[in-house]
Design a protein around this motif. Structure first.
Motif, PDB file in Angstrom:
ATOM      1  N   SER A  84       0.867  -1.173   0.000  1.00 15.22           N
ATOM      2  CA  SER A  84       0.000   0.000   0.000  1.00 15.22           C
ATOM      3  C   SER A  84       0.906   1.226   0.000  1.00 15.22           C
ATOM      4  O   SER A  84       1.737   1.379   0.896  1.00 15.22           O
ATOM      5  N   VAL A  85       0.752   2.068  -1.001  1.00 17.39           N
ATOM      6  CA  VAL A  85       1.612   3.233  -1.156  1.00 17.39           C
ATOM      7  C   VAL A  85       0.837   4.473  -0.716  1.00 17.39           C
ATOM      8  O   VAL A  85      -0.250   4.754  -1.223  1.00 17.39           O
ATOM      9  N   LEU A  86       1.405   5.205   0.238  1.00 15.51           N
ATOM     10  CA  LEU A  86       0.816   6.457   0.692  1.00 15.51           C
ATOM     11  C   LEU A  86       1.664   7.608   0.177  1.00 15.51           C
ATOM     12  O   LEU A  86       2.871   7.636   0.386  1.00 15.51           O
ATOM     13  N   MET A  87       1.011   8.561  -0.493  1.00 19.42           N
ATOM     14  CA  MET A  87       1.727   9.730  -0.999  1.00 19.42           C
ATOM     15  C   MET A  87       0.782  10.916  -0.995  1.00 19.42           C
ATOM     16  O   MET A  87      -0.441  10.766  -0.934  1.00 19.42           O
ATOM     17  N   SER A  88       1.361  12.116  -1.068  1.00 24.38           N
ATOM     18  CA  SER A  88       0.538  13.317  -1.098  1.00 24.38           C
ATOM     19  C   SER A  88       0.126  13.673  -2.515  1.00 24.38           C
ATOM     20  O   SER A  88      -0.515  14.699  -2.737  1.00 24.38           O
ATOM     21  N   GLY A  89       0.488  12.845  -3.465  1.00 26.17           N
ATOM     22  CA  GLY A  89       0.089  13.097  -4.844  1.00 26.17           C
ATOM     23  C   GLY A  89       0.935  14.166  -5.483  1.00 26.17           C
ATOM     24  O   GLY A  89       2.150  14.178  -5.377  1.00 26.17           O
ATOM     25  N   TYR A  90       0.266  15.103  -6.165  1.00 22.62           N
ATOM     26  CA  TYR A  90       0.967  16.132  -6.920  1.00 22.62           C
ATOM     27  C   TYR A  90       0.936  17.471  -6.189  1.00 22.62           C
ATOM     28  O   TYR A  90       1.005  18.533  -6.796  1.00 22.62           O
ATOM     29  N   LEU A  91       0.816  17.430  -4.855  1.00 24.44           N
ATOM     30  CA  LEU A  91       0.670  18.668  -4.094  1.00 24.44           C
ATOM     31  C   LEU A  91       2.008  19.339  -3.784  1.00 24.44           C
ATOM     32  O   LEU A  91       2.042  20.472  -3.323  1.00 24.44           O
ATOM     33  N   GLY A  92       3.096  18.626  -3.984  1.00 21.21           N
ATOM     34  CA  GLY A  92       4.399  19.208  -3.675  1.00 21.21           C
ATOM     35  C   GLY A  92       4.617  19.408  -2.190  1.00 21.21           C
ATOM     36  O   GLY A  92       5.396  20.273  -1.780  1.00 21.21           O
ATOM     37  N   SER A  93       3.939  18.627  -1.355  1.00 17.68           N
ATOM     38  CA  SER A  93       4.016  18.808   0.105  1.00 17.68           C
ATOM     39  C   SER A  93       5.236  18.080   0.642  1.00 17.68           C
ATOM     40  O   SER A  93       5.142  16.988   1.210  1.00 17.68           O
ATOM     41  N   ILE A  94       6.390  18.686   0.479  1.00 23.88           N
ATOM     42  CA  ILE A  94       7.644  18.078   0.897  1.00 23.88           C
ATOM     43  C   ILE A  94       7.632  17.840   2.402  1.00 23.88           C
ATOM     44  O   ILE A  94       7.156  18.660   3.174  1.00 23.88           O
ATOM     45  N   GLY A  95       8.116  16.681   2.804  1.00 23.87           N
ATOM     46  CA  GLY A  95       8.116  16.319   4.207  1.00 23.87           C
ATOM     47  C   GLY A  95       7.027  15.329   4.572  1.00 23.87           C
ATOM     48  O   GLY A  95       6.895  14.928   5.727  1.00 23.87           O
ATOM     49  N   PHE A  96       6.234  14.878   3.609  1.00 23.62           N
ATOM     50  CA  PHE A  96       5.077  14.032   3.873  1.00 23.62           C
ATOM     51  C   PHE A  96       5.452  12.653   4.398  1.00 23.62           C
ATOM     52  O   PHE A  96       4.713  12.049   5.186  1.00 23.62           O
ATOM     53  N   GLY A  97       6.592  12.105   3.973  1.00 23.13           N
ATOM     54  CA  GLY A  97       6.899  10.694   4.185  1.00 23.13           C
ATOM     55  C   GLY A  97       6.883  10.243   5.628  1.00 23.13           C
ATOM     56  O   GLY A  97       6.159   9.304   6.001  1.00 23.13           O
ATOM     57  N   LEU A  98       7.693  10.871   6.496  1.00 23.28           N
ATOM     58  CA  LEU A  98       7.795  10.415   7.885  1.00 23.28           C
ATOM     59  C   LEU A  98       6.490  10.605   8.655  1.00 23.28           C
ATOM     60  O   LEU A  98       6.037   9.670   9.327  1.00 23.28           O
ATOM     61  N   PRO A  99       5.824  11.778   8.612  1.00 16.38           N
ATOM     62  CA  PRO A  99       4.550  11.895   9.323  1.00 16.38           C
ATOM     63  C   PRO A  99       3.505  10.894   8.838  1.00 16.38           C
ATOM     64  O   PRO A  99       2.709  10.387   9.637  1.00 16.38           O
ATOM     65  N   ALA A 100       3.506  10.580   7.546  1.00 16.52           N
ATOM     66  CA  ALA A 100       2.566   9.586   7.035  1.00 16.52           C
ATOM     67  C   ALA A 100       2.847   8.221   7.639  1.00 16.52           C
ATOM     68  O   ALA A 100       1.927   7.457   7.949  1.00 16.52           O
ATOM     69  N   ALA A 101       4.133   7.902   7.830  1.00 20.15           N
ATOM     70  CA  ALA A 101       4.489   6.619   8.442  1.00 20.15           C
ATOM     71  C   ALA A 101       4.016   6.554   9.888  1.00 20.15           C
ATOM     72  O   ALA A 101       3.566   5.494  10.362  1.00 20.15           O
TER      73      ALA A 101
END
Length: 495
Positions: free
Chosen positions: A361-378
């Motif tokens: 299952s891949v979680l991403m912010s899409g095309y929003l350019g929201s740099i920094g998403f990876g760790l908080p999403a985890a």
């Protein structure tokens, strides 16, 4: 039923002198220990009988002027509820009533209203009040298209020799029906970047991601196709769906259909319902031969791409590990059903291109350019307690946005492994500056040792500076029960 609320904008001034004046402040040069004001005459006392309200204007400000129990009051003429004109209301039983919805205000009294709901009141049971439910509020979204549109789409599918299915994030809940239709037709399936993981790269018809973060497998089949069947995709520039191809677009949102350019058959309906209907419509056709040939062609294109990836893993300019090697290691060692949280930047482009999904299952912010998403999403994925392995991936720029959240992971002993590709710059921005024929400007970063930082926070930290030590560090970090960070010195040019 009327109700009394203390207006947030409506204010009253009682006991205005018989020559009724409203005082308003105007902008003026500041004078020490003094206030510069102006007075605007709005009415005579005789103009407003006892128990009445009228609208007056002071400068640009509209006021509701009240006469009640021998006193005069001026309130803002806009009811805070929905802006109703209080000056057009009436005074009833001692309250000024808004003419729009019956909200009540004291006509002249000064003061501030304060509504308190004590804690013990908030938790009192309401035994006679039934719990609410979605019943009667939420309609079924499983909408079927019109028969005429179904006929058009089915005819296109029957005529096509090389259809390609493109699946977007809007189809994530209906993949079973869409893949079943693709298998029936022998149609290869590519995904948008946001939909990566919705079909396995090991499925006989799976082609990986299409577009800027995509694989040559997906782009090959789009170029060679004679019909695109697009389910729940936004047609963003990132995806790169060719507008010059014949297109059937399926979406439940009418505003999404043909948003950027004309499509041959726009189909309004739930994507799963449409896939099931089309399956019945084309059932009589014999697609066995095409199905077999397309599966063989998909396998051939994957073999070509995997050979190319193996060649790229040998690239070495002496400035860190190449992205092909990083994501080859993660493909082999991350659990096949892990939750993978990705960030923004070249690291994420490379993930889309090189990492082969299975049941992830891949979680991403899409095309929003929201740099920094990876760790908080985890952190959020871990808190969801799915029982699955949780990993996140970022560059050094993205990790720096929320680096201190690593202490949150340590505090709660979150079993998260973060992979940090450190190329000491905002590599995606550098790349875009070069593409625009600009000088590379202000993209370099001065970083600490992120592996040491992880240890100081109480997590496990691993440092990888060459390809030879990559697998061992990845495996040990994934085996660690608790938060771990793998810092990988990566080559900004080998993405």
């Amino acid at each position: 039923m009327s109700q009394e609320i203390e207006p947030t904008q409506a204010s009253s001034a009682s006991n205005i002198p018989p020559a009724i004046d409203a005082q308003t402040s105007i902008d003026a040069p500041p004078i020490a220990d003094a206030q510069t004001t102006t007075w605007v005459k709005v009415a005579e006392a005789a103009d407003l009988p006892e128990g009445r309200v009228m609208t007056v204007t002071a400068g640009h400000r509209s006021l509701a002027l009240c006469h009640f129990e021998g006193s005069f009051g001026a309130l803002d003429n806009h009811c805070p509820h929905q802006g109703g004109p209080l000056g057009e209301g009436s005074i009833e039983k001692g309250w000024l009533r808004c003419p729009w919805h019956g909200y009540d205000y004291h006509p002249v009294e000064r003061g501030v209203g304060h509504l308190i709901l004590p804690d013990e009141v908030q938790v009192l049971p309401a035994p006679d009040t039934a719990a609410g439910s979605p019943q009667g509020r939420l309609p079924s979204l499983r909408v079927s298209p019109s028969p005429e549109v179904v006929d058009q789409a089915a005819s296109k599918l029957k005529e096509a020799k090389r259809p390609l299915f493109i699946v977007g994030a809007g189809a994530r809940h209906d993949l079973a029906a869409i893949i079943a239709l693709a298998e029936q037709l022998g149609a290869p399936v590519a995904t948008t970047f946001k939909a990566k993981g919705q079909i396995s790269d090991h499925h006989p018809l799976g082609c990986g991601v299409l577009g800027r973060s995509g694989t040559p497998v997906a782009s090959w089949f789009m170029n060679e196709s004679d019909l695109l069947v697009v389910f729940g995709a936004s047609f963003s520039n990132h995806t790169g769906i060719a507008p010059y191809k014949p297109i059937i677009q399926v979406d439940f949102d009418p505003m999404a259909l043909g948003r950027f350019h004309n499509v041959d058959v726009p189909v309004l309906g739930d994507v799963g319902v449409v896939a099931e209907i089309l399956s019945r419509e084309v059932a009589a056709a014999n697609y066995d031969q095409r199905n077999e040939s397309m599966r063989a062609e998909v396998a051939e294109r994957w073999e070509i791409w995997r050979t190319e990836k193996a060649s790229r893993r040998q690239d070495d300019t002496g400035h860190g590990v190449n992205s092909a090697s990083v994501f080859d290691s993660l493909t082999r060692l991350v659990a096949p059903d892990a939750v993978v949280c990705v960030d923004v930047g070249n690291n994420t482009y490379s993930f889309g291109r090189y990492f082969e999904v299975d049941r992830h299952s891949v979680l991403m912010s899409g095309y929003l350019g929201s740099i920094g998403f990876g760790l908080p999403a985890a952190l959020g994925a871990w808190a969801a307690d799915t029982g699955r392995q949780v990993v996140s991936i970022s560059g050094d720029g993205g990790f720096g946005q929320y680096a201190m959240e690593l202490t949150t992971a340590v505090k709660y002993n979150m079993d998260i492994t973060h992979f940090l590709l450190n190329n000491h710059e905002l590599g995606k921005i550098s790349k875009e500056q070069r593409a625009g024929l600009f000088d590379v400007w202000q993209t370099s970063l001065r970083n600490p040792s992120f592996a040491d930082f992880a240890e100081l926070c109480g997590a496990r930290g691993f440092s990888v500076t060459d390809r030879a030590s990559l697998d061992a560090a990845v495996a040990e970090a994934l085996a660690h029960r608790g938060p771990a960070l793998v810092e990988i010195e990566s080559d900004v040019s080998l993405v």
